[in-house]
Each structure stands twice: as structure tokens, then as C-alpha cells.
Design a protein around this motif. Structure first.
Motif, PDB file in Angstrom:
ATOM      1  N   UNK A 192       0.818  -1.228   0.000  1.00  0.00           N
ATOM      2  CA  UNK A 192       0.000   0.000   0.000  1.00  0.00           C
ATOM      3  C   UNK A 192       0.844   1.267   0.000  1.00  0.00           C
ATOM      4  N   UNK A 193       2.134   1.166   0.315  1.00  0.00           N
ATOM      5  CA  UNK A 193       3.005   2.342   0.300  1.00  0.00           C
ATOM      6  C   UNK A 193       3.386   2.758  -1.116  1.00  0.00           C
ATOM      7  N   UNK A 194       3.273   1.841  -2.062  1.00  0.00           N
ATOM      8  CA  UNK A 194       3.675   2.142  -3.442  1.00  0.00           C
ATOM      9  C   UNK A 194       2.553   1.896  -4.440  1.00  0.00           C
ATOM     10  N   UNK A 237       7.786  -4.474   4.871  1.00  0.00           N
ATOM     11  CA  UNK A 237       8.422  -3.251   4.376  1.00  0.00           C
ATOM     12  C   UNK A 237       9.241  -2.562   5.459  1.00  0.00           C
ATOM     13  N   UNK A 238       9.075  -2.997   6.715  1.00  0.00           N
ATOM     14  CA  UNK A 238       9.728  -2.352   7.855  1.00  0.00           C
ATOM     15  C   UNK A 238       9.336  -0.872   7.972  1.00  0.00           C
ATOM     16  N   UNK A 239       8.115  -0.569   7.543  1.00  0.00           N
ATOM     17  CA  UNK A 239       7.564   0.783   7.637  1.00  0.00           C
ATOM     18  C   UNK A 239       6.104   0.646   8.060  1.00  0.00           C
ATOM     19  N   UNK A 240       5.684   1.432   9.041  1.00  0.00           N
ATOM     20  CA  UNK A 240       4.294   1.376   9.491  1.00  0.00           C
ATOM     21  C   UNK A 240       3.343   1.646   8.329  1.00  0.00           C
ATOM     22  N   UNK A 266      12.344 -13.012   2.159  1.00  0.00           N
ATOM     23  CA  UNK A 266      13.272 -11.936   2.498  1.00  0.00           C
ATOM     24  C   UNK A 266      12.467 -10.789   3.092  1.00  0.00           C
ATOM     25  N   UNK A 267      12.982  -9.553   3.038  1.00  0.00           N
ATOM     26  CA  UNK A 267      12.218  -8.409   3.533  1.00  0.00           C
ATOM     27  C   UNK A 267      12.832  -7.107   3.028  1.00  0.00           C
ATOM     28  N   UNK A 268      12.050  -6.018   3.166  1.00  0.00           N
ATOM     29  CA  UNK A 268      12.543  -4.672   2.887  1.00  0.00           C
ATOM     30  C   UNK A 268      12.723  -4.348   1.419  1.00  0.00           C
ATOM     31  N   UNK A 269      13.285  -3.165   1.193  1.00  0.00           N
ATOM     32  CA  UNK A 269      13.652  -2.714  -0.135  1.00  0.00           C
ATOM     33  C   UNK A 269      12.640  -1.833  -0.825  1.00  0.00           C
ATOM     34  N   UNK A 273      12.383   4.757   3.977  1.00  0.00           N
ATOM     35  CA  UNK A 273      12.162   5.019   5.405  1.00  0.00           C
ATOM     36  C   UNK A 273      12.298   3.756   6.251  1.00  0.00           C
ATOM     37  N   UNK A 274      12.575   2.629   5.653  1.00  0.00           N
ATOM     38  CA  UNK A 274      12.631   1.364   6.390  1.00  0.00           C
ATOM     39  C   UNK A 274      13.637   1.428   7.531  1.00  0.00           C
TER      40      UNK A 274
END
Length: 366
Positions: A192-194, A237-240, A266-269, A273-274
Motif C-alpha cells: 500500500x506504500x507504493x 516493508x519495515x515501515x508502518x 526476504x524483507x525490505x527494499x 524510510x525502512x
């Protein structure tokens, strides 16, 4: 008996052990074509004794490359170049080969990471091109804006994945991993962030899952049942407010219902802001949580797994079915040998290397 060195089936593909070499971009291709670097790099890793080697993120179309030096498999020239490399590796190693098919989306058109920090390149600049995404918002503030894909563009992306998968099958790859992680195109549609779309590909979780599932279905139908097909995802995403484990479980269950052969966690990327707290095995809990909600689909864990005892613990305690190494096996290309020695197991070695077997480890090279 070591569980790390026990066999594992990823659908139709049987592995002799549960050590996977994760895809690692080399930024050393020439207009998408594999080079001599790939031959020596992959040839070296294919002598490691791991159960599976997955080639780096390989773009399904030229604009889907991360950098201008990225590997591609989208035309006859890129297929022919990769065939030369794959044939060379296979000549000397029985290790199964997989390939990660990818599209970088808005994170494409960049410098190589050791040049200008891997910064984005404007479409009109040398080595640059217009990027596409789920949105028209760039990854970094001030970076060139991508074009939001319309339905025709989405259909073209799906077709590109299918064509590359068919090329991969012609090259004899036993496994295809679809790249749905690290902020690249499929992940851009998931999060939802992108993804701020208002059509059938945006908004609800069901809609955001649509493109990755369509790509999986199309690729699965395009290659024979003898080819294992799975997906790599970023579990968080390591982002709220972003993509998270609960949504990852929903995707994993949908993939399993479609006959997906494995999930690589995996995770992130996705978002600058992560906030990631790096520690040994920091992504293993994601793999464990997702695996607990699946029936039988194997799960591969990755991320700072460097100690053989730790890898054995992950597999033996059911946190994941296999472990993947990336930077760790670049640092120590014989990591599986050393792990087998530490865990009392055996590993394959080519006859040219048998003379290096330590005296006290007569059964290391079984």
C-alpha cells in the motif's frame, strides 16, 4: 544425522541438501547479455556443494533491469549469451540451476552500485530510460518519476515474464523464482506504500495481490510441470502502514493453492524510510510465521545466516525448510564444505578437488 544435509523436494526438483545460493546481482552484463564474469562467478559457486544455485535477478525486458549492467533474458541475444555460460557451468557441475526472473519497475535505470552509489539515472541521460510502476511516484524524493502502467502495460509485463520463463526452460533451468521482493515491480503492486491505484490492481489486498498472482499463473502455465516455479517475497516493508507478515501469509496461501513449489522469504527494499535491525537470522522469524500457516509448500529462509550450527537449528526446528546464503557464500565459496565438516555430513566435490579432503574427514566428500 544433519537435517541441513538431508534431501528436499521443491515440487518436481529434488535437492541433495537444504543449502540454497540466493540470487545476487553482479552488474556485469553487456546490454543484458551474460559475460565472462558470469561464467567464472557461477562456475565457482557451482563447485560449492550447495543443493541449489539460483542466478541473479534477470530482467524480463530491457526497461526492467535495475542497472544498465544487469542481466536480462528478453531476446535471442541475451538467451544465446546465457546459454554459453550455463553450458559451461553444467559441463563441470551437477548442481541444479535456477533463475530469478525480475522486473525492477521504478527502481530501474540506475548506476551500478559502486558507481555514484547506484543512484537513479534520468531517462534522457546516458544509460538511462523511462521506468514504469504501479504508481507515478518515484522511489526516492527528487528521482525521475515512473509511468504508472495501464492495462496494456500490465498485460505486456505478464507476457514478458512468460516469454522469459520459456527462454529459461529452453536453457534447461530446473527452477524459476519470480522476484516479488525488495521493492521491485511485483512488490510495488503489493504494498500500500507504493500502490495508490483505484482500478482492479489497487486498494484492497485482493486487488494488490492480483498482478503477482497473474504472473505466477501465466508462468506456471507456460512451462512444463518438470520445472519448479516459486516466488521470492519481502515479508515486511519495515515501515508502518506497509506490507507486512499478515499480508504475506495471505499471498503465500494464495500461491500454495495455485501449486506454487516454494516461497523464498526476504524483507525490505520498498521504502527508503525502512528501519531494519540487523542481527543473525533477522528474517528467519518471518519465514517461521509464514510456514506455520501453510500446508506443505516449502519455505526458504535468508538473511545473515552464516554459522552452520545456526543453519542446522533453523531447519531441524522447522523454522524453514531450507536456508539461503548470499554475501556469506561470496566471502566463503566453500561454506557448504565447511558446514558439512562441522555437522558430520558429506557433500559433493568434483574429482579435481578430492585431494584437498582433510585427513580426519574421510567421509566429507561422499
Amino acid at each position: 544425522m544433519s537435517q541441513l544435509f538431508s534431501p528436499l523436494a521443491l515440487g518436481p526438483l529434488s535437492l541433495t541438501n537444504r543449502i540454497v545460493i540466493a540470487p545476487m546481482c553482479q552488474y556485469s552484463a553487456d546490454e543484458g547479455r551474460a559475460s565472462d564474469w558470469h561464467a567464472q562467478h557461477l562456475g565457482n559457486l557451482a563447485q560449492s556443494g550447495a543443493g541449489l544455485l539460483i542466478l541473479e535477478a534477470t530482467a524480463v525486458e530491457a526497461r526492467g533491469r535495475i542497472s544498465w549492467g544487469d542481466l536480462g533474458l528478453y531476446d535471442n541475444a541475451t538467451e544465446a549469451a546465457l546459454r554459453t555460460v550455463v553450458d559451461s557451468v553444467r559441463r563441470w557441475s551437477p548442481m541444479p540451476l535456477g533463475i530469478q526472473l525480475a522486473h525492477a519497475g521504478r527502481k530501474a535505470s540506475t548506476h551500478k552500485p559502486w558507481e555514484h552509489g547506484g543512484a537513479a539515472i534520468a531517462p534522457e541521460a546516458e544509460h538511462g530510460w523511462q521506468t514504469v510502476s504501479s504508481t507515478d511516484r518515484p522511489f526516492n524524493e527528487g528521482a525521475p518519476a515512473p509511468q504508472a502502467l495501464d492495462q496494456a502495460g500490465i498485460d505486456a509485463v505478464i507476457a514478458a515474464f512468460v516469454e522469459s520463463a520459456q527462454r529459461a526452460h529452453r536453457l534447461g533451468f530446473e527452477l524459476i523464482e519470480l522476484h516479488g521482493a525488495h521493492g521491485y515491480l511485483l512488490h510495488q503492486f503489493l504494498s500500500p506504500l507504493s500502490n495508490d491505484r483505484t482500478d482492479q490492481y489497487g486498494g484492497t489486498l485482493e486487488n494488490r495481490l492480483r498482478l503477482p498472482l497473474q504472473v505466477f499463473d501465466a508462468v506456471r502455465a507456460a512451462v512444463p510441470d518438470t520445472v519448479a516455479v516459486g516466488m521470492r517475497i519481502s515479508a515486511s516493508d519495515w515501515v508502518d502502514g506497509g506490507w507486512d507478515v499478515a499480508q504475506s501469509i495471505a499471498l503465500a496461501q494464495a500461491l500454495e493453492a495455485r501449486g506454487c513449489h516454494f516461497l523464498h522469504v526476504s524483507s525490505g527494499g520498498l521504502d527508503p524510510r525502512q528501519q531494519i535491525k540487523l542481527e543473525d537470522g533477522y528474517q528467519v522469524p518471518f519465514a517461521n510465521d509464514i510456514k506455520a500457516q501453510l500446508k506443505t509448500m516449502p519455505v526458504i529462509a535468508v538473511g545473515l545466516i552464516t554459522d552452520p550450527g545456526h543453519a542446522e537449528h533453523i531447519v531441524a526446528h522447522g523454522q524453514a525448510d531450507a536456508v539461503a546464503l548470499a554475501r556469506g557464500i561470496l566471502y566463503d565459496p566453500r561454506w557448504p564444505w565447511h558446514a558439512a565438516a562441522a555437522l558430520g555430513a558429506s557433500v559433493h566435490a568434483s574429482p579435481q578437488y578430492l585431494r584437498c579432503q582433510p585427513r580426519g574427514l574421510k567421509h566429507l566428500f561422499g
